[in-house]
Design an enzyme around this catalytic site. Structure first.
Site, mmCIF file in Angstrom:
data_model
loop_
_atom_site.group_PDB
_atom_site.id
_atom_site.type_symbol
_atom_site.label_atom_id
_atom_site.label_comp_id
_atom_site.label_asym_id
_atom_site.label_seq_id
_atom_site.Cartn_x
_atom_site.Cartn_y
_atom_site.Cartn_z
ATOM 1 N N ASP A 109 28.443 47.044 47.669
ATOM 2 C CA ASP A 109 29.537 47.320 46.521
ATOM 3 C C ASP A 109 28.781 47.371 45.296
ATOM 4 O O ASP A 109 27.648 47.004 45.335
ATOM 5 C CB ASP A 109 30.660 46.182 46.424
ATOM 6 C CG ASP A 109 32.055 46.764 46.179
ATOM 7 O OD1 ASP A 109 32.139 47.931 45.420
ATOM 8 O OD2 ASP A 109 33.000 46.113 46.765
ATOM 9 N N ASP B 37 39.977 52.619 46.497
ATOM 10 C CA ASP B 37 40.671 51.092 46.826
ATOM 11 C C ASP B 37 42.173 51.478 46.984
ATOM 12 O O ASP B 37 42.823 50.515 47.398
ATOM 13 C CB ASP B 37 40.576 50.179 45.757
ATOM 14 C CG ASP B 37 39.360 49.463 45.611
ATOM 15 O OD1 ASP B 37 38.282 49.463 46.741
ATOM 16 O OD2 ASP B 37 38.899 48.846 44.935
HETATM 17 C C1 GLA Z 1 35.568 46.366 45.148
HETATM 18 C C2 GLA Z 1 35.958 47.231 46.534
HETATM 19 C C3 GLA Z 1 37.063 46.605 47.359
HETATM 20 C C4 GLA Z 1 36.856 44.971 47.607
HETATM 21 C C5 GLA Z 1 36.347 44.160 46.380
HETATM 22 C C6 GLA Z 1 35.998 42.773 46.534
HETATM 23 O O1 GLA Z 1 36.815 46.281 44.368
HETATM 24 O O2 GLA Z 1 36.104 48.287 46.173
HETATM 25 O O3 GLA Z 1 37.150 47.022 48.579
HETATM 26 O O4 GLA Z 1 35.448 44.896 48.628
HETATM 27 O O5 GLA Z 1 35.547 45.067 45.429
HETATM 28 O O6 GLA Z 1 35.506 42.441 45.340
#
Ligand code: GLA
Length: 725
Positions: free
Chosen positions: A460, A525
């Site tokens: 990430d 997301d």
């Molecule tokens: C980001 C990612 C999510 C999740 C969160 C965890 O927002 O896009 O899918 O993994 O971080 O903190």
């Protein structure tokens, strides 16, 4: 240079002292005139054929001299510069401290041999300005042109580079722009408008690719659509700042450009130093945006590192438990995930250091004793025992101020020394331009990979690089991006079997630079299927579906609050790299049954979904989307009819299913995604309910006359499988 060199097919009449280059592939030609000191582009566009007479073409294309204009015809250089009388953005911008070398005359110096067919390597140089430029051009079998450029300071003082771009000519027919923009949870939204006189420029200023990145900047014939039109598109394979532009000038020229956007003083080349620009890739389609995507998908699939094994159905814990990590709960989720057919279980954020919320812990990549007193092994053994692969979330480029790493090394972050650094999601960005930082990240991740049987990392990157000064106070985004690439490359070299997903607060890092070292992207997301229909449709402009994560979330979307039945959620996620991100302990028995059927259908259809050619039908009723995948051999296809809002008409006109083999006969059947057909449509032909066999029609009939479909309720979808019989 010899006098009659050609690349690709020779000209029919190799004329006297001419030097031309003609690269051909995938229905595209790039023809260069190398007779003069500065290489000229004769043509970049649809294939000219092997027997084109390039000298005659050059004569035929030479423009007349206008009044109140340079006294020689205005050329179309491969590397357009002010010295050419080029009144548009030049390819190279920079200067020395005393202002010199800002307008180099980069003349053809050498043509280097290349091993590859369809490739050309030129060296241009201006000894007086102290600059030399190596240009590598490769036109692949799918029509994708890749351009790599390297600029070297051959002078004896420092040269500050501001831009090194690839600039390609656009034909006059290219008059309408389409590119993408977006934000968190609404990535890759299209925008289009005419290409006026002037410049349409998209600049990335996030230090990462960004949720609003253009992905592709396309310019085409007016009204071009998925199925029709001539489209020229460019992509920057880079995960830092970029600039992509389209420009048209009253001098009668238009161009498409792309390069890295450098901060002031970010690249200063000392004598002998070079700057390698990120690869710029470009496509030409005469069959609309589907033709564009077909070329990119084929190019991407031909990469040696493209994932070859079936994409494992992935359960992700994020929206199921967030930071609430408990072994018993996660084991129960793993049981349910395995029971519905998942093949990979990913433990998301919250397993390490003091990471009980987003306020702390980033940087401390050691398993938390507090939540995992026996380490991750009990969960991992459970997951492996269920026959699933284990994946782990990491965000290695970041640090929370509340972390042991930051307390030990507060100076290891990007940002100015003399001002407070801005946090974003309570975190700062590590300066991956520093070797110690890169080494530390590699060491910590190596330790995890050595301790645990991890098959997958969800990597990430949850914030922009704002005000990103490096250790020397200069802009540091480029070094950080290259640093991230190095770290990924080192890990990949050591662990070639560990797959990596590129995530950045959803889809903030989707580009072919990161995908050269990762195996899929997380496009957003947002799991709301209505939003996802759009996000995946446009992400698919560049990327084939097997690289695009698509998860079935819970009935109520966590990011929009809207509710949808499993039918639409499944019909949407089916068309990507399928996953589940839902608290399955709260799912009903019938939902679990339905999900099991969906996963089984996906696993059955995945060879087609992940190898076929994408089709997006130009459907006149904007209340619905029609898209599909047709097998490369034309033997089968999968189409989705997605009713987004209430239809404009009582019944929808027959839908034309294009891209099929006209001479084959297909049997149509509705793919049951575990839902009762009667719940999603109001009225429809009997075959949709399965009470009668589906129609059997030729591809020609299906694409010319079409197929009558049921009246669907809004926010419902129908998936059809067509198989040759
Ligand atoms: C980001 C990612 C999510 C999740 C969160 C965890 O927002 O896009 O899918 O993994 O971080 O903190």
């Amino acid at each position: 240079m010899t006098a009659s060199e050609t690349v690709g097919a020779p000209a029919r009449r190799p004329a006297a002292p001419t030097v031309f280059a003609h690269l051909r592939g995938g229905g595209v030609s790039l023809a260069l005139d190398l007779r003069t000191s500065r290489p000229q582009v004769l043509h970049w566009g649809p294939d000219l054929g092997a027997d084109v007479d390039l000298p005659t073409l050059a004569t035929a294309l030479a423009p007349p001299v206008a009044r109140s204009a340079p006294d020689a015809p205005r050329p179309r250089p491969l590397v357009p510069m002010p010295v050419d009388g080029w009144p548009m953005r030049p390819a190279v911008t920079g200067a020395r401290a005393d202002g010199s070398s800002w307008s180099p005359d980069l003349q053809l110096h050498q043509r280097l041999p290349t091993e590859r067919t369809g490739a050309l390597r030129l060296v241009l140089a201006d000894p007086q300005a102290g600059l030399s430029l190596e240009v590598d051009l490769v036109l692949d079998a799918h029509g994708i042109l890749a351009v790599d450029q390297r600029l070297t300071n051959t002078g004896d003082t420092a040269y500050r580079l501001d831009l090194l771009a690839t600039v390609l000519p656009l034909p006059d027919v290219a008059r309408e722009i389409l590119d993408l923009t977006g934000r968190w949870c609404r990535e890759r939204a299209p925008q289009r408008h005419p290409l006026p006189m002037g410049c349409w420029s998209r600049e990335g200023r996030h230090g990462r690719t960004g949720h609003d990145a253009p992905l592709l900047l396309a310019v085409g014939s007016p009204g071009f659509s998925f199925e029709h039109g001539e489209v020229y598109a460019v992509h920057l394979a880079w995960s830092g700042d970029g600039v992509l532009w389209a420009e048209r000038s009253p001098v009668g020229r238009a161009q498409l450009g792309a390069g890295e956007r450098l901060g002031p003083g970010e690249v200063v080349l000392e004598p002998g130093q070079s700057y390698a620009a990120p690869t710029v890739l470009a496509s030409v389609s005469t069959t609309g945006l589907d033709g564009t995507s077909a070329a990119w998908h084929a190019h991407v699939r031909a990469r040696p590192g493209h994932p070859r094994r079936p994409r494992p159905v992935t359960f992700n814990s994020w929206e199921a438990v967030y930071f609430d990590h408990r072994l018993d709960r996660l084991c129960e989720l793993a049981d349910r995930a395995a029971a519905v057919g998942a093949e990979r279980f990913v433990l998301d954020d919250g397993w390490f250091g003091g990471r009980r919320s987003e306020h702390a812990g980033l940087g401390d990549w050691v398993v938390s004793d507090e939540v995992w007193p026996d380490g991750l092994e009990p969960l991992l053994a459970h997951v492996r025992g269920l026959g699933m692969e284990f994946g782990l979330w990491v965000e290695p480029e970041m640090v929370n101020p509340d972390s042991d790493l930051y307390r030990a090394h507060p100076d290891w972050v990007l940002g100015p020394r003399d001002r407070e650094r801005q946090t974003w999601r309570h975190q700062l960005v590590l300066d991956l331009g520093r070797a110690q930082v890169r080494d530390l990240i590699v060491e910590r991740l190596e330790a995890l990979l050595a301790a645990y049987d991890i098959g997958y990392l969800k990597w990430d990157h949850n914030r922009d690089l704002l005000d990103a000064a490096g250790a020397d106070g200069r802009p540091g985004a480029r070094a950080a991006t290259l640093g991230a690439y190095e770290v990924l490359d080192r890990l990949r070299d050591e662990h070639p079997d560990v797959e990596i997903e590129s995530c950045a607060s959803g889809g903030g890092r989707v580009d072919l630079g990161i995908l050269a070292r990762t195996d899929r992207v997380w496009p957003s997301d947002c799991l709301d299927p209505v939003e996802r229909q759009h996000i995946q449709r446009w992400t698919g402009l560049l990327l084939p579906p097997e690289l695009v994560g698509a998860h079935i979330g819970s009935g109520r979307s966590h990011t929009t609050g809207r509710r949808h039945g499993l039918g639409l959620r499944a019909a949407t996620a089916l068309f990507g790299h399928l996953g589940i991100e839902w608290d399955l302990t709260a799912a009903s028995a019938s939902e679990l049954d339905q999900l099991t059927q969906v996963v089984a259908e996906h696993r059955r259809l995945r060879p087609l979904l992940h190898s076929g050619r994408i089709r997006r039908i130009d459907h006149p009723d904007l209340s619905a989307l029609v898209h599909g995948v047709v097998a490369t051999d034309g033997s089968e296809a999968l189409f989705a009819y997605v009713q987004l809002t209430s239809a404009a008409t009582e019944v929808c006109a027959p839908v034309r299913l294009t891209g099929l083999d006209p001479d084959r006969t297909y049997r149509v059947r509705r793919v049951s995604l575990g839902d009762d057909a009667s719940t999603h449509h109001i009225a429809g032909p009997a075959w949709v309910d399965g009470t009668e066999p589906g129609p059997m029609l030729t591809g020609r009939a299906l694409q010319s006359a079409g197929l009558a479909l049921p009246i669907l309720r809004p926010e419902h979808a129908l998936v059809l499988h067509l198989r040759q019989e």
